[in-house]
Design a protein around this motif. Structure first.
Motif, mmCIF file in Angstrom:
data_model
loop_
_atom_site.group_PDB
_atom_site.id
_atom_site.type_symbol
_atom_site.label_atom_id
_atom_site.label_comp_id
_atom_site.label_asym_id
_atom_site.label_seq_id
_atom_site.Cartn_x
_atom_site.Cartn_y
_atom_site.Cartn_z
ATOM 1 N N GLN A 117 0.794 -1.234 0.000
ATOM 2 C CA GLN A 117 0.000 0.000 0.000
ATOM 3 C C GLN A 117 0.829 1.289 0.000
ATOM 4 N N ASN A 118 2.130 1.196 -0.240
ATOM 5 C CA ASN A 118 2.979 2.389 -0.200
ATOM 6 C C ASN A 118 3.035 3.026 -1.592
ATOM 7 N N VAL A 119 2.010 3.820 -1.893
ATOM 8 C CA VAL A 119 1.899 4.455 -3.206
ATOM 9 C C VAL A 119 3.078 5.388 -3.463
ATOM 10 N N PHE A 120 3.499 6.114 -2.436
ATOM 11 C CA PHE A 120 4.618 7.048 -2.581
ATOM 12 C C PHE A 120 5.879 6.315 -3.036
ATOM 13 N N GLN A 121 6.188 5.205 -2.383
ATOM 14 C CA GLN A 121 7.377 4.438 -2.758
ATOM 15 C C GLN A 121 7.258 3.902 -4.181
ATOM 16 N N GLY A 122 6.082 3.397 -4.529
ATOM 17 C CA GLY A 122 5.881 2.902 -5.886
ATOM 18 C C GLY A 122 6.090 3.982 -6.922
ATOM 19 N N ALA A 123 5.557 5.179 -6.654
ATOM 20 C CA ALA A 123 5.713 6.294 -7.584
ATOM 21 C C ALA A 123 7.173 6.705 -7.709
ATOM 22 N N PHE A 124 7.887 6.711 -6.592
ATOM 23 C CA PHE A 124 9.302 7.091 -6.581
ATOM 24 C C PHE A 124 10.134 6.116 -7.409
ATOM 25 N N LEU A 125 9.917 4.821 -7.215
ATOM 26 C CA LEU A 125 10.718 3.824 -7.929
ATOM 27 C C LEU A 125 10.327 3.735 -9.405
ATOM 28 N N LEU A 126 9.051 3.915 -9.713
ATOM 29 C CA LEU A 126 8.655 3.943 -11.120
ATOM 30 C C LEU A 126 9.305 5.121 -11.832
ATOM 31 N N TYR A 127 9.294 6.279 -11.181
ATOM 32 C CA TYR A 127 9.892 7.486 -11.764
ATOM 33 C C TYR A 127 11.371 7.274 -12.073
ATOM 34 N N HIS A 128 12.046 6.532 -11.220
ATOM 35 C CA HIS A 128 13.485 6.334 -11.396
ATOM 36 C C HIS A 128 13.824 5.095 -12.226
ATOM 37 N N SER A 129 12.814 4.480 -12.841
ATOM 38 C CA SER A 129 13.093 3.293 -13.655
ATOM 39 C C SER A 129 12.491 3.348 -15.055
#
Length: 250
Positions: A40-52
């Protein structure tokens, strides 16, 4: 077009999603970015998607970190200059889509689940996002309705006041490095940081301190990281997520 998957599903569920996509497009090429986003950590998912996402050229990026599954949140497809993003409308893909240049936004009709044969309230990765991905590969937009906007999310929100800098823990990697969302530009000239009574000297690389000693550096994400050389800073600090406030040493 290549398909990437990023979820908080762990094992089993991603395999089912791949099964749906491959049953409809047998020659689809699917790459797993990660299925280890904290639940449920949307922030972390968004951060890692942005950097990949940018390292794949043009692709369909399927991202599912979906605490609102089965509720009122929309399922969306975002077309950008070079990519498509398929996800729940909870801010997860906004930073990446914004950077790549949003062209069109679509809401996915839940009737797309007819392709799979069922619509659960708990597994839209299988019932909505996977068939939507397959239809994108076929250039079939019949279940997509164009809309005007999506939910936003600022993954680099931080503040600097005097000798204090505040941000968020974006990610803790398997080495225990605490990756923050604080950009390098916010801490230029800093000699180190103090958090919970521990001093983290600012260095260029891990070997600049002795084994077991704390350090701070700008990591591969371009943001501030707190580490222990050959140790686990997350366990040492007892921190994995949430807001973080550091005293800056000048």
């Amino acid at each position: 077009m290549l398909v990437t998957l990023l979820t908080d599903f762990g094992d089993f569920y991603p395999g089912v999603m791949k099964g749906v996509i491959l049953s409809l497009v047998p020659d689809a090429k699917i790459v797993d970015i990660t299925h280890s986003i904290e639940p449920q950590n949307v922030f972390q998912g968004a951060f890692l998607l942005y950097h990949s996402y940018k390292f794949f050229g043009s692709a369909i990026h399927v991202a599912v970190v979906d605490p609102g599954v089965g509720g009122k949140r929309r399922a969306i497809v975002v077309e950008t200059k070079h990519n498509y993003f398929v996800a729940p409308d909870n801010g997860l893909v906004y930073p990446s889509a914004k950077e790549d240049g949003i062209v069109r936004i679509f809401e996915i009709d839940s009737k797309i689940s007819e392709i799979v044969g069922e619509l659960s309230t708990t597994f839209h990765g299988r019932d909505i996002f996977a068939p939507a991905t397959a239809l994108l590969l076929k250039k079939d937009f019949r279940y997509f309705r164009e809309i005007d906007e999506i939910k936003t999310l600022d993954i680099f929100e931080h503040s600097v006041a005097g000798n204090r800098v505040c941000g968020k823990v974006a990610f803790v990697d398997r080495f225990g490095n605490v990756v923050t969302n604080i950009p390098a530009s916010a801490v230029m000239g800093a000699k180190g940081f103090i958090l919970r009574g521990v001093e983290f000297p600012m260095v260029k690389c891990y070997e600049d301190v002795d084994i077991g000693k704390p350090l701070a550096l700008i990591g591969s994400f371009g943001t501030l990281e707190l580490s222990l050389r050959e140790g686990n800073a997350s366990e040492f600090l007892k921190i994995r997520k949430g807001e973080i406030e550091l005293e800056v040493l000048r």
